[in-house]
Design a protein around this motif. Sequence first.
Motif, PDB file in Angstrom:
ATOM      1  N   LEU A 146      13.344  -1.218   5.083  1.00  0.00           N
ATOM      2  CA  LEU A 146      12.083  -1.867   4.717  1.00  0.00           C
ATOM      3  C   LEU A 146      12.296  -2.978   3.689  1.00  0.00           C
ATOM      4  CD1 LEU A 146       8.889  -1.850   4.670  1.00  0.00           C
ATOM      5  CD2 LEU A 146       9.093  -0.291   2.726  1.00  0.00           C
ATOM      6  N   ALA A 147      13.240  -2.746   2.766  1.00  0.00           N
ATOM      7  CA  ALA A 147      13.419  -3.681   1.646  1.00  0.00           C
ATOM      8  C   ALA A 147      14.469  -4.755   1.922  1.00  0.00           C
ATOM      9  CB  ALA A 147      13.798  -2.893   0.392  1.00  0.00           C
ATOM     10  N   GLU A 353       9.416 -12.542  -1.214  1.00  0.00           N
ATOM     11  CA  GLU A 353       9.002 -11.328  -0.491  1.00  0.00           C
ATOM     12  C   GLU A 353       8.664 -10.208  -1.479  1.00  0.00           C
ATOM     13  OE1 GLU A 353       8.748 -10.947   2.886  1.00  0.00           O
ATOM     14  OE2 GLU A 353       9.322 -13.034   3.231  1.00  0.00           O
ATOM     15  N   LEU A 354       9.454 -10.126  -2.544  1.00  0.00           N
ATOM     16  CA  LEU A 354       9.251  -9.043  -3.524  1.00  0.00           C
ATOM     17  C   LEU A 354       7.912  -9.201  -4.243  1.00  0.00           C
ATOM     18  CD1 LEU A 354      10.422  -6.534  -4.949  1.00  0.00           C
ATOM     19  CD2 LEU A 354      11.549  -8.087  -6.567  1.00  0.00           C
ATOM     20  N   GLU A 371       6.352   0.836  -2.280  1.00  0.00           N
ATOM     21  CA  GLU A 371       7.658   1.498  -2.064  1.00  0.00           C
ATOM     22  C   GLU A 371       8.859   0.631  -2.440  1.00  0.00           C
ATOM     23  OE1 GLU A 371       6.096   1.942   2.332  1.00  0.00           O
ATOM     24  OE2 GLU A 371       7.864   3.172   2.013  1.00  0.00           O
ATOM     25  N   VAL A 372       8.656  -0.680  -2.547  1.00  0.00           N
ATOM     26  CA  VAL A 372       9.782  -1.546  -2.899  1.00  0.00           C
ATOM     27  C   VAL A 372       9.642  -2.040  -4.346  1.00  0.00           C
ATOM     28  CG1 VAL A 372      11.103  -3.592  -2.298  1.00  0.00           C
ATOM     29  CG2 VAL A 372       9.958  -2.280  -0.493  1.00  0.00           C
ATOM     30  N   ALA A 373       8.507  -2.663  -4.648  1.00  0.00           N
ATOM     31  CA  ALA A 373       8.330  -3.231  -5.987  1.00  0.00           C
ATOM     32  C   ALA A 373       8.184  -2.138  -7.046  1.00  0.00           C
ATOM     33  CB  ALA A 373       7.116  -4.155  -6.006  1.00  0.00           C
ATOM     34  N   GLY A 374       7.634  -0.990  -6.670  1.00  0.00           N
ATOM     35  CA  GLY A 374       7.483   0.115  -7.635  1.00  0.00           C
ATOM     36  C   GLY A 374       8.823   0.538  -8.224  1.00  0.00           C
ATOM     37  N   PRO A 375       9.786   0.941  -7.364  1.00  0.00           N
ATOM     38  CA  PRO A 375      11.092   1.349  -7.902  1.00  0.00           C
ATOM     39  C   PRO A 375      11.827   0.225  -8.638  1.00  0.00           C
ATOM     40  CG  PRO A 375      10.886   2.002  -5.590  1.00  0.00           C
ATOM     41  CD  PRO A 375       9.674   1.182  -5.916  1.00  0.00           C
TER      42      PRO A 375
END
Length: 400
Positions: A146-147, A353-354, A371-375
């Motif tokens: 996904l990332a 994208e981020l 799910e990507v920017a959170g971590p």
Amino acid sequence: MPVLRGIPRNVVGTRFPLPFRLMRLGIPLERADHEHRVAAVPASVKTFTGWGWDVMVETGAGDAAGFPDDAFVEAGAKIVADPATAHNADLVLRVGQPTFEEVELVPEGAVLAGFLDPFVATDLIKALAARNITALAVEAVPRTTLAQSMDALSSQANIAGYAAVMLAASESPKFPSMLVTAAGTIPPGRALVLGAGVAGLQAIATFRRLGSIVHAYDIRPETKEQVESLGAKFVAAPTIEMDEGGYAKEVDAETAAKQQEILADYAAKADMIVTTAQIPGRPAPTLITADVVAGMHAGSVIVDMAASSGGNVEGTVADEIVHVNGVTIHGPIDLPSRVATDASRMYARNLQELVGRWRTEDGLTVNLEDEVAGPATITHGGQIINPRTRSAMGLEEEPS
Ligand code: NAD
């Protein structure tokens, strides 16, 4: 999700900017030695202005990467003359870490993204939290499918693998491919690539495109098929199944000795070696000992891409070129920056994208549940929230 544990609900979903002004994005000039990249390129600026954002690029920020001020203006950005203005934004996009002085130029409550070295540069992380900056570290983007479009470690490692081969080939006194001429037949160059992650696989592919015979090795058994699919031969040294994260761990002394012994023969025959083996958060493994270097033929070239974490070759010095009995060992720490145009293009896309994950109609909304920017969020609401950073700093798992 785990990163949310202990975070008060009221810091999740901070909205800005205020409705009466545009979302301001700042792109400062990178001032670190060797840094030629820039965090936005005209194509990403066009996207941001298309989102209705006001983009400020510091004078000359893209010059070293081949993107002059005019190109940014054409894409809709304003050129600003000083770092204070470029940092005075709701969102600041950078390549490398800001200095402590630059942190003070960023408004409280703003978002800042870049390579922040978040598990090591703890003083910087503390300063960002103290200033209530939401810090996004690209190193903490998950390595998931996904990332992928946001994975700056991969995009820059890919470029670095290519640049390492270019460096080795340009320094080697030997032609990389076979050449059949009236003046005789030149045999192909022999290359050895150690570590077959993102950088190593690109190095193998690049050596193959140059026409060299390539041998490669990685501790992870699943890389054998990837290496062979690129037309290289996999060296039959020990392999070990690793954990589900895909990253390698340190091996025991007996395995390390076996690796070094088997690799010695391949190193002795190689004209060019690129080493890329790394273990996150640990010193790089020694794969080529000083004895092995002493047994290599004069004129051979080693590019040790693990130089900044101690190197895979005994004798490597980070950011220096060392000569041992006619063997040249490079320890470059700036490989992506040597291909600054395309490294910037890819990095700018990763960042676009981020931050796009948090884009809302009226600007940007910090959403730690993404799910990507959170971590990838290291600090928010005045706290250090990333569990790995907290553990590296000896803090309790969750902020109080
Ligand atoms: P890295 O830079 O951390 O290390 C480079 C390589 O060195 C790795 O392949 C590792 O196995 C190898 N290595 C470590 N110790 C070694 C030793 N003692 N001997 C030989 N080789 C050794 O790795 P990376 O390129 O960042 O990739 C790490 C992992 O993440 C890989 O499994 C990669 O496939 C995975 N990944 C997944 C995605 C995705 O799913 N989107 C994206 C990028 C990377």
